[in-house]
Enzyme design. Structure first.
Site, short mmCIF file in Angstrom:
data_model
loop_
_atom_site.label_atom_id
_atom_site.label_comp_id
_atom_site.label_asym_id
_atom_site.label_seq_id
_atom_site.Cartn_x
_atom_site.Cartn_y
_atom_site.Cartn_z
N CYS A 2 0.84 -1.10 -0.25
CA CYS A 2 0.14 -0.14 -0.04
C CYS A 2 0.87 1.11 0.01
O CYS A 2 2.06 1.39 0.67
CB CYS A 2 -1.11 0.07 1.24
SG CYS A 2 -2.33 -1.26 1.30
N ARG A 27 6.02 -0.73 -3.93
CA ARG A 27 5.62 -1.25 -2.73
C ARG A 27 4.93 -2.39 -2.90
O ARG A 27 4.79 -3.38 -1.96
CB ARG A 27 5.06 -0.25 -1.83
CG ARG A 27 6.00 1.03 -1.59
CD ARG A 27 5.17 2.06 -0.80
NE ARG A 27 4.57 1.70 0.31
CZ ARG A 27 5.48 2.07 1.32
NH1 ARG A 27 6.69 2.73 1.44
NH2 ARG A 27 5.10 1.68 2.77
N TRP A 75 -2.60 -2.92 -1.89
CA TRP A 75 -2.35 -4.41 -1.84
C TRP A 75 -3.10 -5.38 -0.88
O TRP A 75 -3.39 -5.04 0.30
CB TRP A 75 -0.75 -4.53 -1.18
CG TRP A 75 -0.09 -5.94 -1.74
CD1 TRP A 75 0.66 -6.00 -2.72
CD2 TRP A 75 0.08 -7.07 -0.67
NE1 TRP A 75 1.19 -7.68 -2.81
CE2 TRP A 75 0.76 -8.01 -1.43
CE3 TRP A 75 -0.48 -7.33 0.29
CZ2 TRP A 75 1.07 -9.10 -0.98
CZ3 TRP A 75 -0.29 -8.66 1.11
CH2 TRP A 75 0.60 -9.38 0.31
N ASN A 99 -3.11 2.66 4.84
CA ASN A 99 -2.17 1.53 4.88
C ASN A 99 -2.10 0.92 6.21
O ASN A 99 -1.91 1.66 7.24
CB ASN A 99 -0.74 2.37 4.56
CG ASN A 99 0.40 1.31 4.38
OD1 ASN A 99 0.09 0.12 4.68
ND2 ASN A 99 1.61 1.90 4.19
N GLY A 100 -2.17 -0.33 6.46
CA GLY A 100 -1.92 -0.90 7.36
C GLY A 100 -3.15 -1.80 7.80
O GLY A 100 -3.87 -2.05 6.80
N GLU A 468 20.54 -16.91 0.18
CA GLU A 468 20.21 -15.73 -0.17
C GLU A 468 20.25 -15.76 -1.95
O GLU A 468 19.33 -15.39 -2.79
CB GLU A 468 21.23 -14.54 -0.11
CG GLU A 468 20.86 -13.28 -0.93
CD GLU A 468 19.65 -12.60 -0.70
OE1 GLU A 468 18.94 -12.95 0.35
OE2 GLU A 468 19.24 -11.45 -1.26
N LYS A 472 16.90 -15.45 -4.36
CA LYS A 472 17.04 -14.20 -5.36
C LYS A 472 16.43 -14.74 -6.66
O LYS A 472 15.62 -14.12 -7.34
CB LYS A 472 18.43 -13.64 -5.65
CG LYS A 472 18.98 -12.55 -5.01
CD LYS A 472 18.17 -11.23 -4.92
CE LYS A 472 17.16 -11.27 -3.90
NZ LYS A 472 17.29 -10.69 -2.67
N GLU A 475 12.70 -15.77 -6.47
CA GLU A 475 11.51 -14.65 -6.47
C GLU A 475 11.44 -13.97 -7.56
O GLU A 475 10.20 -13.39 -8.04
CB GLU A 475 11.72 -13.62 -5.08
CG GLU A 475 12.97 -13.25 -5.49
CD GLU A 475 13.34 -12.03 -3.86
OE1 GLU A 475 12.23 -11.75 -3.21
OE2 GLU A 475 14.42 -11.60 -3.56
N HIS A 491 20.02 -36.62 3.04
CA HIS A 491 19.04 -36.99 3.91
C HIS A 491 17.61 -37.03 3.48
O HIS A 491 16.54 -36.78 3.96
CB HIS A 491 19.15 -36.21 5.32
CG HIS A 491 20.46 -36.70 5.96
ND1 HIS A 491 20.79 -37.78 6.69
CD2 HIS A 491 21.69 -35.81 5.98
CE1 HIS A 491 22.07 -37.88 6.72
NE2 HIS A 491 22.68 -36.73 6.61
N LYS A 587 7.30 -4.75 -1.62
CA LYS A 587 8.63 -4.28 -1.06
C LYS A 587 8.68 -4.29 0.54
O LYS A 587 9.39 -4.65 0.99
CB LYS A 587 8.86 -2.92 -1.72
CG LYS A 587 10.32 -2.25 -1.18
CD LYS A 587 11.40 -3.16 -1.78
CE LYS A 587 12.72 -2.62 -1.45
NZ LYS A 587 13.81 -3.70 -1.67
C1 F6R Z 1 13.99 -10.41 -0.85
C2 F6R Z 1 13.37 -9.38 0.03
C3 F6R Z 1 12.87 -9.70 1.35
C4 F6R Z 1 13.12 -8.80 2.35
C5 F6R Z 1 12.22 -8.86 3.73
C6 F6R Z 1 12.50 -8.00 4.82
O1 F6R Z 1 14.57 -9.87 -1.78
O2 F6R Z 1 13.51 -8.43 -0.24
O3 F6R Z 1 12.92 -10.98 1.68
O4 F6R Z 1 14.52 -8.86 2.77
O5 F6R Z 1 11.03 -8.81 3.17
O6 F6R Z 1 12.28 -6.60 4.32
P1 F6R Z 1 12.94 -5.58 5.12
O7 F6R Z 1 14.61 -5.66 5.15
O8 F6R Z 1 12.50 -4.39 4.74
O9 F6R Z 1 12.70 -5.69 6.63
#
Ligand code: F6R
Length: 592
Positions: A2, A27, A75, A99-100, A468, A472, A475, A491, A587
């Site tokens: 949002c 976002r 969202w 938002n929230g 990580e 990447k 996603e 296992h 985001k």
């Molecule tokens: C993956 C990604 C998410 C964030 C997670 C935490 O690429 O961006 O896994 O790392 O949502 O977000 P923050 O760092 O904003 O708390």
């Protein structure tokens, strides 16, 4: 998740708001809407889909000239993504964007229905709107305050009243919202990037402070008392918040890594006293979500190995609800790019309530976590717009390197302290050289773009890197991918290895490289395609091998992760996907 933008002033708000919404697209959202007000009426226009769909709609109707406006990207949480549920919502004289999440929305709705209110949407936002309207006689601040007394949850609201022609109102709690102070008017926004084109001056609101904006004035109230607020200045540049000549923000942000690393290292390397000293703690809990948690896993390896401190990594959504035994001198480290992740905020509140020291590693300085953690270390990533984090993750990992280095030094455990510091100074250059190899990673992407599954294996810190790399890839490319501790594969998961399945092996840790190598042989003999990233040229090149320079353990991950980020990026690009806004993702995850 949002986005809110609002404006009151001499300009027509329409274009300011649409442009602002576009800056908030990152976002994540599935519908959008705008409310415009002039002396005669409030006009609400909403659309599902992208902001361009809202623009098309606005082109096909008569849009009023106005001087006040609020706009929103939604969202979906309460209710599906359709026009009825999209914001703004209007009840009686009140129109709001939100938002929230309002946790007691169902109970409030029941009560309001008994009072005769008819609801159009399934949203918690319409409930809040009805509540403010219920209390609105002719004092907006009082009506908002009365409604807030009954609302449980998190919120940032932008509010206009049908019969008030020269004011816009806003309030927030546990959800981001800043107030932009401009020359041609005043603004509200979820993020400074939405309004930086118009003003760099802003005010931060504390929980439940109600703000009243007019063309040339911003009044902030605590209850009904007018209070003074400091005006801050943002150092965000318009360039940093835009894509420039890059095809995607994700690529731009990866390519910015040497620059932001330099900026962050410059801040701390000659001022190591600014790095919070964790050496006095007996136990550290690193709490975060997603990539931030994976950066924390690198932190754990370093803090344990180098500084000899017992350390745990927990995902915030679990930590906030589990029984945590704080029986020794404990520090809780929260890691968050946005500083607004709901679960990470809740974990921080839990530690704060237990009077446990908290240290936050954060990017967004105006965020809730930045303001409410006891201690804070800021990374200097600048705005990160692509949903998938890259440069902020890298800096989170770098910050752990500095924290561990300092703690090891304070404890007298690091003989090469000055050498490591000197080496760090050259890190951005070394990283830049790796990014210059982008063609190599593009070719890996060509090789894997059609696969269904991929696996990442490593041990110790290499496993943290694998998590990580795997996240990447999956996603942004939607290729199923998992990371495993290399020794764990046999296992169960090894049954998934078949001809041609890509297995990425990360091998940088001398102590255990021979072990990982033998796990690589296990999968190779089951016909997996092995892609190795290593700092050791004696490691066998099976199908593909990329060699990074061997540097100190503290900073080695900084050279290994970017190739994985580029592989994820190029794979998604070859699959022609919406890289900066992958499906279903937002985001900043401001809900549980
Ligand atoms: C993956 C990604 C998410 C964030 C997670 C935490 O690429 O961006 O896994 O790392 O949502 O977000 P923050 O760092 O904003 O708390």
């Amino acid at each position: 998740m949002c986005g809110i933008v609002g404006y009151i002033g001499k300009e027509n708000p329409k274009d300011i708001l649409i442009e602002g919404l576009k800056k908030l697209e990152y976002r994540g959202y599935d519908s959008s809407g705008i409310a415009l007000k002039n002396n005669e009426k409030v006009q609400v226009i909403k659309s599902t889909g992208k902001i361009k769909d809202l623009e098309i709609k606005m082109r096909n109707i008569k849009v009023i000239d106005s001087n006040i406006g609020i706009a929103h990207t939604r969202w979906a949480t309460h209710g599906i993504a359709n026009e009825t549920n999209a914001h703004p919502h209007t009840v009686g004289k009140v129109t709001i964007v939100h938002n929230g999440i309002i946790e007691n929305a169902d109970k409030l709705r029941e009560k309001l229905i008994k009072d005769g209110i008819k609801f159009n949407s399934e949203t918690d936002t319409e409930v809040a709107c009805a509540l403010i309207n219920k209390y609105y006689q002719n004092d907006p601040v009082e009506a908002i305050n009365k409604a807030l007394k009954e609302i449980i949850g998190s919120y940032a609201f932008g509010i206009i009243f049908e019969d008030i022609n020269d004011k816009l109102y806003a309030v927030r709690k546990d959800s981001p919202l800043i107030i932009g102070v401009g020359k041609e008017g005043n603004y509200i926004a979820s993020d400074i990037a939405a309004i930086i084109k118009y003003t760099e001056e802003y005010i931060l609101l504390d929980d439940n402070e109600v703000v009243e904006l007019s063309n040339d004035k911003v009044n902030v109230y605590q209850g009904n008392k007018l209070i003074d607020k400091k005006i801050e200045k943002s150092n965000l540049s318009i360039d940093e918040a835009s894509k420039g000549s890059y095809k995607h923000f994700m690529l731009k942000e990866i390519m910015e890594e040497p620059m932001v690393l330099q900026r962050t290292l410059n801040k701390y390397l000659d001022n190591m006293e600014e790095i919070f000293d964790v050496s006095k703690y007996e136990e550290i809990h690193i709490v975060a979500c997603g990539s931030a948690m994976y950066a924390g896993m690198i932190g754990r390896c370093l803090l344990e190995e180098k500084a000899n401190i017992k350390c745990y990594v927990e995902c915030a959504s679990e930590y906030r609800y589990k029984k945590v035994i704080y029986d020794r001198k404990t520090l809780v480290i929260l890691v968050s790019q946005s500083g607004e992740t709901a679960d990470t905020i809740a974990a921080m509140c839990k530690a704060n309530e237990e009077r446990i020291d908290t240290l936050a590693i954060v990017n967004v300085k105006t965020s809730t976590i930045a303001r409410e953690a006891k201690h804070c270390l800021f990374i200097e990533a600048g705005p990160e717009i692509a949903v998938a984090t890259t440069k902020a993750y890298l800096l989170q990992a770098a910050m752990f390197s500095l924290i561990a280095l300092k703690a090891a030094n304070v404890k007298g455990l690091e003989k090469n302290y000055n050498d490591v510091l000197n080496e760090a100074k050259n890190l951005p250059k070394k990283l830049k050289k790796i990014l210059d190899d982008k063609e190599i990673f593009m070719n890996v992407a060509k090789d894997i773009k059609d696969c269904r599954d991929a696996f990442f294996i490593g041990r110790g810190v290499d496993y943290a890197i694998c998590e990580e790399g795997s996240l990447k890839l999956k996603e942004v490319s939607y290729i199923h991918s998992d990371a495993y501790q290399a020794g764990e594969l046999k296992h169960g998961t090894i049954s998934l290895i078949e001809e041609g399945v890509p297995v990425f092996a990360i091998i940088t840790d001398d102590k255990i490289k021979a072990k990982t190598e033998s796990n690589v042989i296990e999968v190779e003999s089951r016909h997996a395609k092995i892609f190795t990233i290593t700092n050791d040229k004696t490691i066998k090149d099976h199908h593909f091998r990329y060699l990074v320079e061997k540097i100190s353990d503290y900073f080695q991950p900084i050279l290994v992760v970017p190739p994985l980020q580029l592989i994820g990026y190029y794979t998604a690009d070859l699959r022609k996907l919406d890289i900066d806004k992958p499906r279903n993702l937002a985001k900043s995850v401001t809900v549980e």
